[in-house]
Design a protein around this motif. Structure first.
Motif, short mmCIF file in Angstrom:
data_model
loop_
_atom_site.label_atom_id
_atom_site.label_comp_id
_atom_site.label_asym_id
_atom_site.label_seq_id
_atom_site.Cartn_x
_atom_site.Cartn_y
_atom_site.Cartn_z
N ASN A 34 0.85 -1.18 0.00
CA ASN A 34 0.00 0.00 0.00
C ASN A 34 0.89 1.24 0.00
OD1 ASN A 34 -2.16 1.71 0.15
ND2 ASN A 34 -2.55 1.35 2.31
N ASP A 62 5.72 2.96 1.72
CA ASP A 62 4.42 2.33 1.95
C ASP A 62 3.81 2.79 3.28
OD1 ASP A 62 5.56 0.78 4.01
OD2 ASP A 62 5.56 -1.07 2.84
N ASP A 63 2.64 2.28 3.57
CA ASP A 63 1.92 2.70 4.77
C ASP A 63 2.58 2.24 6.07
OD1 ASP A 63 1.29 0.03 4.31
OD2 ASP A 63 -0.83 0.26 4.77
#
Length: 80
Positions: free
Chosen positions: A30, A45-46
């Motif tokens: 993500n 990313d997250d």
């Protein structure tokens, strides 16, 4: 999309693309942010993991080598 001479599109090959192309991550990553340089790209990313790909002749991918990469490579930071 665009020129992909050193893998900066992250598609796993060096083929240019006239339309947006999916970056070849190994899992369902993500991505929260992307930054593009001259013939290289990085993303985070997250979870805070950084990935880079493309040209690396000056070590700009941050992976401890001078090898180009046509797929995202996780960058290990000193704190990880």
């Amino acid at each position: 999309w665009g020129r992909n001479i050193v893998g900066q599109l992250g598609t796993g090959d060096n083929e240019d693309s006239l339309t947006p192309a999916k970056v070849k991550f190994e899992n369902n990553t993500n991505i929260k942010a992307v930054s593009c340089g001259h013939r290289h790209t990085c993303a985070i990313d997250d979870k805070g993991t950084v990935y880079c790909w493309g040209q690396n002749q000056d070590g700009q991918l941050g992976n401890g080598t001078y090898d180009n990469s046509n797929v995202p490579v996780e960058i290990k930071t000193p704190n990880s």
